[in-house]
Scaffold this active site. Structure first.
Site, mmCIF file in Angstrom:
data_model
loop_
_atom_site.group_PDB
_atom_site.id
_atom_site.type_symbol
_atom_site.label_atom_id
_atom_site.label_comp_id
_atom_site.label_asym_id
_atom_site.label_seq_id
_atom_site.Cartn_x
_atom_site.Cartn_y
_atom_site.Cartn_z
ATOM 1 N N CYS A 101 0.841 -1.193 0.000
ATOM 2 C CA CYS A 101 0.000 0.000 0.000
ATOM 3 C C CYS A 101 0.878 1.246 0.000
ATOM 4 N N HIS A 102 0.253 2.396 -0.338
ATOM 5 C CA HIS A 102 0.973 3.640 -0.549
ATOM 6 C C HIS A 102 1.887 4.095 0.561
ATOM 7 N N THR A 103 1.415 3.949 1.793
ATOM 8 C CA THR A 103 2.162 4.576 2.872
ATOM 9 C C THR A 103 3.469 3.823 3.148
ATOM 10 N N HIS A 143 1.531 -2.984 6.295
ATOM 11 C CA HIS A 143 0.454 -2.793 7.287
ATOM 12 C C HIS A 143 -0.849 -3.409 6.814
ATOM 13 N N GLU A 144 -0.790 -4.210 5.733
ATOM 14 C CA GLU A 144 -2.006 -4.803 5.174
ATOM 15 C C GLU A 144 -1.746 -6.308 5.031
ATOM 16 N N CYS A 150 -8.939 -1.221 21.620
ATOM 17 C CA CYS A 150 -8.762 -1.829 22.951
ATOM 18 C C CYS A 150 -10.080 -1.977 23.690
ATOM 19 N N CYS A 181 -10.140 2.514 26.213
ATOM 20 C CA CYS A 181 -9.574 3.868 26.336
ATOM 21 C C CYS A 181 -10.685 4.901 26.093
ATOM 22 N N CYS A 237 -11.951 4.718 22.486
ATOM 23 C CA CYS A 237 -12.802 3.553 22.181
ATOM 24 C C CYS A 237 -14.184 3.706 22.805
ATOM 25 N N CYS A 284 -8.424 4.575 18.518
ATOM 26 C CA CYS A 284 -7.923 4.018 19.781
ATOM 27 C C CYS A 284 -6.502 4.522 20.048
ATOM 28 N N ARG A 311 -0.931 3.747 20.557
ATOM 29 C CA ARG A 311 -0.590 4.723 19.525
ATOM 30 C C ARG A 311 0.840 5.275 19.652
ATOM 31 N N CYS A 349 -6.377 -2.739 4.935
ATOM 32 C CA CYS A 349 -6.301 -1.285 4.731
ATOM 33 C C CYS A 349 -7.279 -0.822 3.648
ATOM 34 N N ARG A 402 -3.749 -3.240 -6.784
ATOM 35 C CA ARG A 402 -3.142 -3.798 -5.583
ATOM 36 C C ARG A 402 -2.263 -4.995 -5.939
HETATM 37 P P1 NAD Z 1 -3.624 5.229 -6.006
HETATM 38 O O1 NAD Z 1 -2.351 5.816 -6.480
HETATM 39 O O2 NAD Z 1 -3.920 3.782 -6.297
HETATM 40 O O3 NAD Z 1 -4.837 6.087 -6.603
HETATM 41 C C1 NAD Z 1 -4.818 7.476 -6.720
HETATM 42 C C2 NAD Z 1 -5.599 7.842 -7.989
HETATM 43 O O4 NAD Z 1 -5.750 9.251 -8.033
HETATM 44 C C3 NAD Z 1 -4.903 7.409 -9.272
HETATM 45 O O5 NAD Z 1 -5.785 6.673 -10.097
HETATM 46 C C4 NAD Z 1 -4.527 8.744 -9.930
HETATM 47 O O6 NAD Z 1 -4.566 8.674 -11.362
HETATM 48 C C5 NAD Z 1 -5.587 9.692 -9.375
HETATM 49 N N1 NAD Z 1 -5.200 11.087 -9.357
HETATM 50 C C6 NAD Z 1 -3.998 11.619 -9.014
HETATM 51 N N2 NAD Z 1 -4.025 12.956 -9.110
HETATM 52 C C7 NAD Z 1 -5.275 13.288 -9.500
HETATM 53 C C8 NAD Z 1 -5.928 14.532 -9.780
HETATM 54 N N3 NAD Z 1 -5.273 15.706 -9.665
HETATM 55 N N4 NAD Z 1 -7.229 14.504 -10.163
HETATM 56 C C9 NAD Z 1 -7.878 13.323 -10.295
HETATM 57 N N5 NAD Z 1 -7.315 12.111 -10.062
HETATM 58 C C10 NAD Z 1 -6.019 12.109 -9.666
HETATM 59 O O7 NAD Z 1 -3.700 5.475 -4.435
HETATM 60 P P2 NAD Z 1 -4.645 4.757 -3.355
HETATM 61 O O8 NAD Z 1 -3.996 3.519 -2.867
HETATM 62 O O9 NAD Z 1 -6.007 4.660 -3.910
HETATM 63 O O10 NAD Z 1 -4.584 5.823 -2.162
HETATM 64 C C11 NAD Z 1 -5.182 7.088 -2.304
HETATM 65 C C12 NAD Z 1 -4.862 7.975 -1.116
HETATM 66 O O11 NAD Z 1 -5.493 7.456 0.062
HETATM 67 C C13 NAD Z 1 -3.375 8.066 -0.762
HETATM 68 O O12 NAD Z 1 -3.095 9.414 -0.434
HETATM 69 C C14 NAD Z 1 -3.253 7.169 0.453
HETATM 70 O O13 NAD Z 1 -2.156 7.526 1.266
HETATM 71 C C15 NAD Z 1 -4.575 7.456 1.135
HETATM 72 N N6 NAD Z 1 -5.005 6.486 2.154
HETATM 73 C C16 NAD Z 1 -5.595 6.996 3.274
HETATM 74 C C17 NAD Z 1 -6.066 6.149 4.282
HETATM 75 C C18 NAD Z 1 -6.757 6.710 5.473
HETATM 76 O O14 NAD Z 1 -7.005 5.961 6.434
HETATM 77 N N7 NAD Z 1 -7.121 7.988 5.504
HETATM 78 C C19 NAD Z 1 -5.919 4.751 4.132
HETATM 79 C C20 NAD Z 1 -5.338 4.260 2.980
HETATM 80 C C21 NAD Z 1 -4.895 5.133 1.977
HETATM 81 C C1 022 Z 2 -2.737 3.678 5.178
HETATM 82 N N1 022 Z 2 -2.588 5.006 5.287
HETATM 83 C C2 022 Z 2 -2.196 5.492 4.089
HETATM 84 C C3 022 Z 2 -2.115 4.434 3.250
HETATM 85 N N2 022 Z 2 -2.445 3.323 3.921
HETATM 86 C C4 022 Z 2 -2.812 5.732 6.450
HETATM 87 C C5 022 Z 2 -1.832 6.571 6.938
HETATM 88 C C6 022 Z 2 -2.089 7.325 8.076
HETATM 89 C C7 022 Z 2 -3.305 7.222 8.736
HETATM 90 C C8 022 Z 2 -4.264 6.355 8.256
HETATM 91 C C9 022 Z 2 -4.016 5.607 7.108
HETATM 92 C C10 022 Z 2 -3.591 8.013 9.873
HETATM 93 C C11 022 Z 2 -4.616 8.939 9.960
HETATM 94 C C12 022 Z 2 -4.562 9.515 11.226
HETATM 95 C C13 022 Z 2 -3.520 8.925 11.895
HETATM 96 N N3 022 Z 2 -2.883 8.028 11.075
HETATM 97 C C14 022 Z 2 -3.139 9.215 13.312
HETATM 98 C C15 022 Z 2 -4.032 8.456 14.239
HETATM 99 C C16 022 Z 2 -3.799 8.847 15.692
HETATM 100 O O1 022 Z 2 -2.987 9.732 15.966
HETATM 101 O O2 022 Z 2 -4.466 8.255 16.530
HETATM 102 C C17 022 Z 2 -1.773 7.256 11.432
HETATM 103 C C18 022 Z 2 -1.944 5.937 11.879
HETATM 104 C C19 022 Z 2 -0.827 5.152 12.243
HETATM 105 C C20 022 Z 2 0.450 5.699 12.178
HETATM 106 C C21 022 Z 2 0.612 7.015 11.755
HETATM 107 C C22 022 Z 2 -0.494 7.782 11.382
HETATM 108 C C23 022 Z 2 1.618 4.873 12.612
HETATM 109 O O3 022 Z 2 1.467 3.792 13.109
HETATM 110 N N4 022 Z 2 2.843 5.320 12.397
HETATM 111 C C24 022 Z 2 -3.306 5.309 11.937
HETATM 112 ZN ZN ZN Z 3 -2.659 1.327 3.457
HETATM 113 ZN ZN ZN Z 4 -8.838 2.051 22.757
#
Ligand code: NAD
Ligand code: 022
Ligand code: ZN
Ligand code: ZN
Length: 370
Positions: free
Chosen positions: A40-42, A62-63, A92, A95, A98, A106, A110, A170, A365
């Site tokens: 995954c991306h991160t 992480h997945e 948990c 907390c 939760c 949670c 963390r 994830c 993926r």
């Molecule tokens: P990905 O690269 O598979 O998909 C991103 C898509 O966005 C691509 O298809 C790309 O062509 C498109 N894109 C890029 N720039 C664009 C623009 N300006 N306009 C329109 N489309 C555009 O990535 P992903 O795995 O789907 O992840 C997406 C985002 O979600 C990442 O930033 C990732 O870190 C985040 N994420 C967040 C969480 C969370 O808990 N908040 C969890 C997982 C992933």
């Molecule tokens: C997963 N992510 C991106 C791609 N795949 C992703 C990255 C960060 C977070 C969630 C998903 C995220 C959002 C908010 C937080 N994190 C903070 C949560 C908190 O402070 O309680 C985050 C998480 C874990 C970690 C860092 C940031 C870590 O373990 N290092 C959930």
């Molecule tokens: Zn992820």
């Molecule tokens: Zn908790």
């Protein structure tokens, strides 16, 4: 014990496949044999050095999904043989977070999780020379075996295939959860999803599940269109082909703006467009994408004064131990689809190829099977 892992030695360097030492589980911890892990991306964000909190050397990932081999003292919710999905957002159930109905964040593990160590402040991983290797997001699924806190594991049914349900750790949960748990989208809603990658596609299938009437997908890459249609997208927009401003175009397409918009790009300009394309008076825009370190969002406050809301979500607002087993059931019952999104399957030796595929935008993926 000894196990095989892909180790992130330093920022900007490929992962190195090597044998590592793994200490057994201490109090409240569980030893898991990982059977499959998604890339995954991160993981790439950290490996590239772009993450200011990235630590090295570390075992990323992480997945994943696997089987419990051994439980430490005091562990009551799991036994050897249980099938589990690691959680980077623990649950948990005691907390302040939760116990609060409005969050899934949670805080039990963390602080130590962010430092790459177990709750007792130490790492279970080390090199064969005895130098410590750090954990990552409390999971470290790029290792054939790993140790996690009990509260960071969701117990799932035993008949679900590891090489598919690892994605629930994830991408699937984040996308579907953003719709169901964070936005709580109602039947008949109109929605816009920005970014049709591994997260956006799952937002789309979440919207279909919620009974949305219109699901607009926005992506710069036309090749994402057919997969998104398969998951329920009703309209596709490539911003590069829209003349003039994108916001009025989307507002017109959704008859006044969308009830819900989702950013799954991580681009702050897209986040602004997503907010402004939501409906005056009631539109909600959910940020899922993680932006580069230090990035800022902006809009005119009048956008909020006139009734739009800007929100965000981590792990789709899902409470991992409670909600992840349900999502596995939805997959096994055919309510949601995962298989077509897993575009590549690799062995651990080839894990760096998975990072290259992701970088080149050629995969939705990639999954590593141990
Ligand atoms: P990905 O690269 O598979 O998909 C991103 C898509 O966005 C691509 O298809 C790309 O062509 C498109 N894109 C890029 N720039 C664009 C623009 N300006 N306009 C329109 N489309 C555009 O990535 P992903 O795995 O789907 O992840 C997406 C985002 O979600 C990442 O930033 C990732 O870190 C985040 N994420 C967040 C969480 C969370 O808990 N908040 C969890 C997982 C992933
Ligand atoms: C997963 N992510 C991106 C791609 N795949 C992703 C990255 C960060 C977070 C969630 C998903 C995220 C959002 C908010 C937080 N994190 C903070 C949560 C908190 O402070 O309680 C985050 C998480 C874990 C970690 C860092 C940031 C870590 O373990 N290092 C959930
Ligand atoms: Zn992820
Ligand atoms: Zn908790």
């Amino acid at each position: 014990m000894r196990t095989k892992a892909a180790v992130a030695i330093a920022a900007g360097k490929p992962l190195e496949i090597m044998e590592v030492n793994l200490d057994g589980p201490r109090a409240g911890e569980v030893l898991v044999e990982i059977k499959a892990t998604g890339i995954c991306h991160t993981d790439e964000f950290t490996l590239s050095g772009a993450d200011p909190e990235g630590l090295f050397p570390a075992i990323l990932g992480h997945e994943g999904a696997g089987v419990v081999l051994e439980v430490g003292p005091g562990v009551t919710s799991l036994v050897p043989g249980d099938h589990v999905i690691p959680l980077y957002t623990a649950e948990c159930r005691e907390c302040d977070y939760c116990l609060h109905p409005k969050t899934n964040l949670c805080q039990k593990v963390r602080a130590t999780q962010g430092q790459g160590v177990m709750p007792d402040g130490t790492s279970r991983f080390s090199t064969l020379d005895g130098d410590p290797i750090l954990h990552y997001m409390g999971c470290s699924t790029f290792s054939n075996h790993t140790v996690l806190p009990e509260v960071s594991l969701a117990k799932v049914r035993r008949d679900a295939p590891f090489d598919k349900i690892c994605y629930i750790g994830c991408g699937v949960t984040t996308g579907i959860g953003a719709v169901i748990y964070t936005a709580k989208v109602e039947q008949g809603s109109r929605a816009i999803v920005f970014g049709l990658g591994g997260i956006g596609l799952n937002v789309i299938q979440g919207l279909r599940l919620a009974g949305a009437d219109q699901i607009v997908g926005v992506d710069l890459n036309d090749s994402k269109k057919s997969m998104a249609e398969r998951f329920g997208m009703t309209d596709f927009v490539n911003p590069a082909e829209v003349e003039g401003d994108l916001v009025p175009y989307l507002v017109n397409l959704t008859k006044g703006g969308a009830d819900y918009t989702f950013d799954a790009t991580g681009n702050v300009n897209v986040m602004r467009t997503a907010l402004e394309a939501s409906h005056k008076g009631w539109g909600e825009s959910i940020i899922i994408g993680v932006a580069p370190a230090g990035a800022e969002i902006s809009t005119r406050p009048f956008q909020l004064v006139t009734g739009r809301s800007w929100r965000g979500t981590a792990f789709g607002g899902a409470r991992g131990r409670t909600d992840v087993p349900k999502i596995v059931d939805w997959y096994m019952d055919g309510k949601i689809e995962i298989d077509p999104m897993i575009t590549h399957q690799l062995s651990l030796e080839d894990i760096n190829e998975g990072f290259e595929l992701m970088h080149a935008g050629k995969s939705i993926r990639s999954v590593v099977v141990y």
